[in-house]
Enzyme design. Structure first.
Site, short mmCIF file in Angstrom:
data_model
loop_
_atom_site.label_atom_id
_atom_site.label_comp_id
_atom_site.label_asym_id
_atom_site.label_seq_id
_atom_site.Cartn_x
_atom_site.Cartn_y
_atom_site.Cartn_z
N ARG A 1 -5.28 1.21 -6.81
CA ARG A 1 -4.01 1.72 -6.29
C ARG A 1 -3.42 2.82 -7.17
O ARG A 1 -2.67 3.67 -6.71
CB ARG A 1 -2.96 0.60 -6.20
N PHE B 1 -13.94 3.75 4.49
CA PHE B 1 -13.01 3.01 3.64
C PHE B 1 -12.57 3.89 2.47
O PHE B 1 -13.38 4.52 1.81
CB PHE B 1 -13.65 1.72 3.13
N ASP C 1 -5.10 2.00 10.83
CA ASP C 1 -6.54 1.89 11.06
C ASP C 1 -6.74 1.48 12.53
O ASP C 1 -6.81 2.33 13.41
CB ASP C 1 -7.09 0.87 10.06
N GLY D 1 0.77 -1.25 0.00
CA GLY D 1 0.00 0.00 0.00
C GLY D 1 0.80 1.29 0.00
O GLY D 1 0.34 2.30 -0.52
P1 IMP Z 1 -4.72 -1.98 10.92
O1 IMP Z 1 -3.88 -3.16 11.31
O2 IMP Z 1 -6.15 -2.15 11.37
O3 IMP Z 1 -4.15 -0.67 11.39
O4 IMP Z 1 -4.86 -1.98 9.36
C1 IMP Z 1 -3.82 -1.68 8.56
C2 IMP Z 1 -4.01 -2.15 7.13
O5 IMP Z 1 -5.38 -2.30 6.74
C3 IMP Z 1 -3.45 -1.11 6.22
O6 IMP Z 1 -2.06 -1.26 6.04
C4 IMP Z 1 -4.24 -1.30 4.97
O7 IMP Z 1 -3.63 -2.28 4.17
C5 IMP Z 1 -5.59 -1.79 5.43
N1 IMP Z 1 -6.59 -0.70 5.47
C6 IMP Z 1 -7.12 -0.11 6.56
N2 IMP Z 1 -8.01 0.84 6.23
C7 IMP Z 1 -8.05 0.87 4.88
C8 IMP Z 1 -8.79 1.65 3.93
O8 IMP Z 1 -9.61 2.53 4.25
N3 IMP Z 1 -8.54 1.39 2.61
C9 IMP Z 1 -7.66 0.45 2.20
N4 IMP Z 1 -6.95 -0.31 3.06
C10 IMP Z 1 -7.14 -0.11 4.39
MG MG Z 2 -0.54 -1.34 4.59
#
Ligand code: IMP
Ligand code: MG
Length: 179
Positions: free
Chosen positions: A169, A156, A107, A49
């Site tokens: 992307r 999202f 997130d 990402g």
């Molecule tokens: P976390 O472990 O919950 O902090 O999530 C991290 C990963 O979830 C990020 O590195 C993204 O790959 C994915 N992610 C979280 N929110 C989004 C979003 O709104 N769009 C796309 N990918 C997301």
């Molecule tokens: Mg990521």
């Protein structure tokens, strides 16, 4: 610039423009360059990402630095702590070095939290976090996020490296899902 885009079964609308992103990324690069002058930091780019963000950020860094790449995958366990494994690992040493993690979005913070644990075992001098986006209302762990471009709501989003089921992307702007 498109106001709305459709990716697979979902509709998205423009949320952050290309020029806003560029401006914030430049500011972040200036702050990092000033804070870490003389430290020869290692930028650790977390794939997939953050590849576009990292390409823009790192070209604005004005101090000597190194770049390394890592890919992690998270698996939700039976408890909500999550589990992160290195898919594309880091073979070089980060011992006694200043490391800046370059991430697209934080997130829940689970991925970053697990990544920090993995990296701390390798005895870096210091770890800093640079994230393009943060969803502060969704954070479930305590994280010190040193650099961020945008705090956003829990919606999202796609674009500028972030995907919806692997698509989107390549969008130059960031788009938010519409209900
Ligand atoms: P976390 O472990 O919950 O902090 O999530 C991290 C990963 O979830 C990020 O590195 C993204 O790959 C994915 N992610 C979280 N929110 C989004 C979003 O709104 N769009 C796309 N990918 C997301
Ligand atoms: Mg990521």
């Amino acid at each position: 610039m498109m106001e709305t885009v459709e990716i697979k079964d979902k509709k998205f609308s423009l949320y952050i423009s290309e020029s806003e992103i560029k401006e914030e990324v430049k500011k972040m690069a200036a702050a990092i360059s000033s804070d870490l002058e003389g430290k020869r930091p290692i930028f650790l780019v977390i794939l997939n990402g953050s590849f576009i963000f990292a390409a823009d950020l790192l070209r604005e860094i004005s101090i000597p630095c190194e770049m390394k790449f890592m890919r992690v995958a998270s698996y939700e366990g039976t408890n909500s702590t999550g589990n992160v494994t290195e898919v594309l690992g880091l073979d070089e040493s980060i011992e006694e070095r200043t490391v800046v993690i370059v991430e697209d979005i934080i997130d829940s913070g689970t991925t970053m939290n697990e990544l920090l644990k993995i990296l701390e075992r390798r005895s870096p001098a210091e770890i800093r976090i640079a994230s393009l986006l943060v969803k502060p209302k969704n954070l479930k762990v305590k994280l010190e996020i040193d650099y961020r471009c945008f705090d956003i709501e829990n919606d999202f989003i796609v674009g500028y490296g972030l995907d919806y089921n692997q698509e989107g992307r390549n969008l130059k702007e960031i788009y938010k899902i519409t209900d």
